[in-house]
Design an enzyme around this catalytic site. Structure first.
Site, PDB file in Angstrom:
ATOM      1  N   GLY A  46       0.839  -1.198   0.000  1.00 40.54           N
ATOM      2  CA  GLY A  46       0.000   0.000   0.000  1.00 40.54           C
ATOM      3  C   GLY A  46       0.868   1.239   0.000  1.00 40.54           C
ATOM      4  N   GLN A  51       3.461   9.853   1.203  1.00 39.07           N
ATOM      5  CA  GLN A  51       4.730   9.107   1.273  1.00 39.07           C
ATOM      6  C   GLN A  51       5.650   9.412   0.088  1.00 39.07           C
ATOM      7  OE1 GLN A  51       2.594   5.210   2.307  1.00 39.07           O
ATOM      8  NE2 GLN A  51       4.520   5.023   3.426  1.00 39.07           N
ATOM      9  N   CYS A  94       5.988  -0.144   7.522  1.00 41.12           N
ATOM     10  CA  CYS A  94       5.657   1.053   6.760  1.00 41.12           C
ATOM     11  C   CYS A  94       6.869   1.432   5.922  1.00 41.12           C
ATOM     12  CB  CYS A  94       5.288   2.196   7.709  1.00 41.12           C
ATOM     13  SG  CYS A  94       4.819   3.709   6.859  1.00 41.12           S
ATOM     14  N   LEU A  95       6.625   1.759   4.651  1.00 42.72           N
ATOM     15  CA  LEU A  95       7.733   2.128   3.765  1.00 42.72           C
ATOM     16  C   LEU A  95       8.413   3.412   4.229  1.00 42.72           C
ATOM     17  CD1 LEU A  95       6.128   1.276   0.305  1.00 42.72           C
ATOM     18  CD2 LEU A  95       7.867  -0.030   1.547  1.00 42.72           C
ATOM     19  N   HIS A 136      -4.347   1.582   7.838  1.00 42.13           N
ATOM     20  CA  HIS A 136      -2.983   2.127   7.906  1.00 42.13           C
ATOM     21  C   HIS A 136      -2.844   3.302   6.918  1.00 42.13           C
ATOM     22  CE1 HIS A 136       1.590   1.324   7.910  1.00 42.13           C
ATOM     23  NE2 HIS A 136       1.421   2.111   6.865  1.00 42.13           N
ATOM     24  N   GLU A 137      -3.390   3.133   5.707  1.00 48.84           N
ATOM     25  CA  GLU A 137      -3.262   4.179   4.675  1.00 48.84           C
ATOM     26  C   GLU A 137      -4.120   5.401   5.007  1.00 48.84           C
ATOM     27  OE1 GLU A 137      -0.837   3.668   3.013  1.00 48.84           O
ATOM     28  OE2 GLU A 137      -0.679   1.491   2.922  1.00 48.84           O
ATOM     29  N   HIS A 140      -2.377   7.590   7.313  1.00 45.55           N
ATOM     30  CA  HIS A 140      -1.386   8.456   6.657  1.00 45.55           C
ATOM     31  C   HIS A 140      -2.027   9.750   6.155  1.00 45.55           C
ATOM     32  CE1 HIS A 140       2.451   6.329   6.448  1.00 45.55           C
ATOM     33  NE2 HIS A 140       1.896   5.239   5.947  1.00 45.55           N
TER      34      HIS A 140
HETATM   35  O1  GNR Z   1       3.981  -2.547   2.530  1.00 48.45           O
HETATM   36  C1  GNR Z   1       3.356  -2.402   3.577  1.00 48.45           C
HETATM   37  N1  GNR Z   1       3.035  -3.500   4.316  1.00 48.45           N
HETATM   38  C2  GNR Z   1       2.167  -3.459   5.396  1.00 48.45           C
HETATM   39  C3  GNR Z   1       2.141  -4.566   6.239  1.00 48.45           C
HETATM   40  C4  GNR Z   1       1.284  -4.597   7.312  1.00 48.45           C
HETATM   41  C5  GNR Z   1       0.456  -3.523   7.555  1.00 48.45           C
HETATM   42  C6  GNR Z   1       0.481  -2.410   6.745  1.00 48.45           C
HETATM   43  C7  GNR Z   1       1.338  -2.375   5.662  1.00 48.45           C
HETATM   44  S1  GNR Z   1       1.359  -0.978   4.623  1.00 48.45           S
HETATM   45  C8  GNR Z   1       3.009  -1.044   4.048  1.00 48.45           C
HETATM   46  C9  GNR Z   1       3.241   0.027   3.010  1.00 48.45           C
HETATM   47  C10 GNR Z   1       3.042   1.398   3.626  1.00 48.45           C
HETATM   48  O2  GNR Z   1       3.835   1.938   4.352  1.00 48.45           O
HETATM   49  N2  GNR Z   1       1.903   1.987   3.375  1.00 48.45           N
HETATM   50  O3  GNR Z   1       1.628   3.183   3.922  1.00 48.45           O
HETATM   51 NI    NI Z   2       2.766   3.275   5.770  1.00 53.36          NI
END
Ligand code: GNR
Ligand code: NI
Length: 173
Positions: A46, A51, A94-95, A136-137, A140
């Site tokens: 995601g 980001q 999270c990236l 999670h997104e 952000h």
């Molecule tokens: O790549 C991602 N893997 C992930 C694994 C578990 C819960 C959430 C994520 S999102 C993350 C990519 C990211 O930072 N998205 O904002």
């Molecule tokens: Ni993230």
């Protein structure tokens, strides 16, 4: 279409609240394409526009495994319209916080309303990894990171570690 540099903790951009998308313009389509390129390259499941430094309410998700056919979804202005009382624990990453993983508890099932790239309103009910990922997104988009769901002790330790790394990169550069 291009792979863009990722915004990394403790960059203050990650705390910005992103602006809604009003209409699907060529710019929004180009942004979504860049986000998908960047997400697949990382690789991640995601990505939120902030980001890559763009404060617009755009999210891309693709849960397909690396050997499976791609199945990208683009969410514009995603909103949670319902959440289950039941909670689920998931180990998140999270990236923008590379190589840091912790378990986070969130509602197990959510309904999400969003606009698609055709400008149509959609509503979906999701569970499992998709539920975790979309929550999670959406965080952000509101300037919230998964470490904001951890204890203050864990969060502060994590921020400190990444602040130190950023300083070292600065010195090296
Ligand atoms: O790549 C991602 N893997 C992930 C694994 C578990 C819960 C959430 C994520 S999102 C993350 C990519 C990211 O930072 N998205 O904002
Ligand atoms: Ni993230």
């Amino acid at each position: 279409m291009a792979i863009k540099p990722l915004v990394i903790l403790p960059d203050p951009q990650l705390k910005r609240v992103s602006e809604p998308v009003t209409t699907v313009t060529p710019d929004i389509r180009a942004l979504a394409a860049d986000m998908l390129d960047t997400m697949y390259d990382a690789p991640g499941i995601g990505l939120a526009a902030i980001q890559i430094g763009v404060a617009k309410r755009v999210v891309t998700i693709d849960l397909a495994k690396q050997d499976e056919e791609r199945s990208p979804i683009v969410f514009l202005n995603p909103e949670i319209t319902w959440e289950s009382e039941e909670m689920a624990l998931y180990e998140e990453g999270c990236l923008s916080i590379p190589e840091y993983y912790e378990e986070v508890e969130r509602p197990a099932v959510v309904k999400v309303r969003y606009m698609d790239l055709d400008g149509k309103t959609q509503e979906v009910e999701v569970d499992g990894l998709m539920s975790t990922c979309i929550q999670h997104e959406i965080d952000h988009l509101d300037g919230v990171l998964f470490i904001d769901h951890l204890s203050k002790l864990k969060r502060d330790r994590c921020i400190k570690k990444f602040a130190k790394q950023a300083k070292e990169r600065e010195r090296g550069a």
